[in-house]
Design an enzyme around this catalytic site. Structure first.
Site, PDB file in Angstrom:
ATOM      1  N   HIS A 197       0.818  -1.216   0.000  1.00 42.30           N
ATOM      2  CA  HIS A 197       0.000   0.000   0.000  1.00 42.30           C
ATOM      3  C   HIS A 197       0.851   1.265   0.000  1.00 42.30           C
ATOM      4  O   HIS A 197       2.057   1.246   0.260  1.00 42.30           O
ATOM      5  CB  HIS A 197      -0.957  -0.008   1.204  1.00 42.30           C
ATOM      6  CG  HIS A 197      -0.276   0.024   2.539  1.00 42.30           C
ATOM      7  ND1 HIS A 197       0.128   1.193   3.151  1.00 42.30           N
ATOM      8  CD2 HIS A 197       0.062  -0.977   3.404  1.00 42.30           C
ATOM      9  CE1 HIS A 197       0.679   0.916   4.323  1.00 42.30           C
ATOM     10  NE2 HIS A 197       0.664  -0.394   4.503  1.00 42.30           N
ATOM     11  N   CYS A 233       2.873  -5.009   6.885  1.00 44.24           N
ATOM     12  CA  CYS A 233       2.520  -4.757   5.490  1.00 44.24           C
ATOM     13  C   CYS A 233       3.664  -4.044   4.775  1.00 44.24           C
ATOM     14  O   CYS A 233       4.589  -3.534   5.401  1.00 44.24           O
ATOM     15  CB  CYS A 233       1.246  -3.921   5.418  1.00 44.24           C
ATOM     16  SG  CYS A 233      -0.266  -4.888   5.707  1.00 44.24           S
TER      17      CYS A 233
END
Length: 555
Positions: free
Chosen positions: A452, A471
């Site tokens: 992301h 992440c």
């Protein structure tokens, strides 16, 4: 009986003799393994002349079938009526010679020849006198060949058994199919070669390992003496030593420098060295760069050997279109039809939030996403703040939901809740302050890991970028979207236009895109550059210990 050392068998025996000569003995072993001195006697004596070359030896082999043997191997012998695999009435087959030679040369693949006992088979062939001796010889060679083929094709250890964060499950050879392939093989040398990973990445690292071992045998790399921080433009008596050190590691441009001033080609060579070692490429030789220059070559050999094991865990073919992110390198690349078409810096998990290793497939891209705060972050990071101040979420665009209904944070008695009793869901609205930034790339998985955007852009300028909760944050995310979604819309700036509309939008890729999250601390690129990275998660140390344990237990 025939002469073992004539005709085709002679070629195989010569291969074995050459292997012994080139390796310095059959017991050569990886840098992480202890080796023993190999006996010099290598002559192979043919087995005795059996009055009945089939029935007596078949009965002997059947009688030696132990309950501990792999059942696939037992089935293979049963299907061939317990006929020997590795010798006939004329002696050891060429396949047997080539197999022993391959196991003797296992060190080329960073495997330990001692685990397969090639010298032991030579000695036993010299002393065997009975059908039982030869039956045990044949079965044992089959067992060791199966072990060798398994180690070479899929790794010495099982990655997930070594570290639960390594969600890789390489296919182990099926014994029955493996030995059928042996029987069908028209070019057994080629078949043995095919057991190793058939990727250029593996072949390059194997070649570079051999070259570095030669350098180690010549004395290793010249150490650089301590001294003040060396900056471009300075004069220093260590310049000649520095130049020699870079030449020894084949750093481009180092040999083009002359004199005692730290300038020109030598500064550029140092920057290249820094790039190869994951350092800031400023040309300044401070504490970190000096430490990398003075790492013992033996440590680099071990690091390369560990990463050859990791390459054995990986598929040869990663797909036609894929994302490849090396967590240790903290970079990402997109590859299509074998060519890298995009690269980007990434931020990965902190050591105590280490990003796992696994493969998946990109399912969709979401622009202007919500952030559903993970339960662990909500309870460990936000709940303590809410207990101190019920307005702690103010200004963060984070909403609180219970059973699907939004509630005001100031109306909750937060001190009544804990990590084991938290019925709320926290969700952050899309926007510039969203923790996911303006776009995320989703490959739904049980680890809740994805790629992301991020509002914290400054972290991408750092040499080490392990700052996330697991992440992967990517730099230039809309450029990545242009590359991954070109088959959906190839107009530059299209996805930024959607971003600016503030509208939450989901896009599915037109073609399958695989995602590979890996952990490699040493590799060699197509251009010949050899790269080493800091073991940010301590996984080299864990793997090294697992390999040593497996070796001592002869697994």
């Amino acid at each position: 009986m025939g002469n073992f050392w004539s005709g085709r068998n002679n070629r195989a025996s010569i291969a074995l003799a050459l292997c012994i000569a080139l390796s310095g003995g059959l017991t050569g072993s990886p840098s992480w393994a202890q080796s023993e001195t190999a006996p010099s006697e290598t002559q192979v004596v043919p087995p005795p002349q059996f009055l009945d070359p089939e029935t007596p030896i078949a009965r002997a082999i059947q009688s030696e079938m132990s309950p501990d043997l792999d059942q696939g191997l037992v089935l293979h012998y049963g299907e061939r009526a317990f006929a020997p695999v590795w010798f006939t009435e004329d002696g050891l087959t060429e396949n047997a010679h080539l197999t022993i030679a391959a196991m003797a040369a296992a060190n080329e693949h960073a495997l330990n020849p001692n685990n397969y006992d090639p010298l032991g088979f030579i000695k036993r062939s010299e002393t065997a006198t009975s059908e039982q001796d030869w039956a045990r010889f044949d079965i044992d060679l089959s067992v060791q060949f199966l072990r060798y083929a398994t180690h070479l094709s899929s790794g010495r250890v099982q990655p997930n058994a070594v570290n639960k964060a390594l969600n890789l499950f390489p296919d182990r050879p099926d014994p029955k199919n493996l030995f059928k392939a042996v029987a069908r093989s028209e070019d057994f040398s080629a078949f043995l070669d095919s057991l190793a990973p058939q990727s250029d990445n593996y072949a390059r690292l194997k070649r570079r390992l051999g070259q570095f071992r030669e350098k180690a045998a010549e004395g290793g790399f010249t150490p650089i003496p301590d001294g003040e921080v060396l900056k471009p433009g300075m004069d220093d008596p260590r310049i000649a030593v520095l130049r020699q050190r870079l030449i020894e590691e084949d750093i481009p441009g180092a040999a083009d420098h002359n004199g005692e001033a730290y300038d020109g080609a030598l500064v550029e060579a140092v920057k290249t060295f820094q790039e190869y070692h994951g350092l800031a490429t400023d040309g300044v030789i401070g504490k970190n760069t000096l430490a990398k220059l003075n790492i013992p070559l033996q440590e680099k050999l071990i690091q390369m050997e560990l990463n050859m094991e990791r390459r054995r865990w990986m598929r040869d073919d990663l797909g036609e279109f894929y994302i490849f992110s090396n967590l240790a390198d903290q970079n990402l690349k997109v590859v299509r039809n074998g060519k890298t078409i995009h690269t980007a810096r990434v931020v990965v998990g902190k050591p105590y939030h280490a990003t796992p290793v696994f493969s998946d497939q990109l399912e969709y891209v979401e622009i202007n996403p919500f952030w559903n705060v993970p339960y662990s972050i909500a309870t460990k990071e936000y709940l303590p703040k809410l207990k101190q101040n019920a307005s702690a979420l103010s200004g963060k665009q984070i909403r609180v939901f219970q059973d699907g209904t939004e509630i005001a944070p100031t109306q909750v008695a937060w001190n009544s809740y804990s990590g084991g009793n938290f019925p709320f869901r926290l969700r952050q609205d899309p926007g510039d302050g969203n923790a996911l930034g303006r776009i995320k790339f989703m490959f739904p998985n049980r680890f809740n890991i994805y790629i992301h955007d991020t509002p914290s852009k400054s972290l991408f300028s750092r040499a080490e970028r392990a700052f996330s909760h697991g992440c992967i944050r990517v730099s230039n995310p809309f450029k990545l979207a242009d590359v991954l979604l070109a088959d959906v819309n190839a107009n530059p700036g299209h996805w930024e236009t959607i971003r600016d509309s503030e509208k939450r939008t989901v896009i599915k890729p037109a073609a399958p895109i695989e995602v590979h999250l890996t952990y490699l601390t040493a590799w060699m690129n197509k251009d010949g550059s050899t790269h080493f990275r800091k073991d940010i998660y301590g996984r080299d140390k864990v793997l090294l210990e697992a390999l040593r344990t497996a070796m001592t237990q002869n697994l």
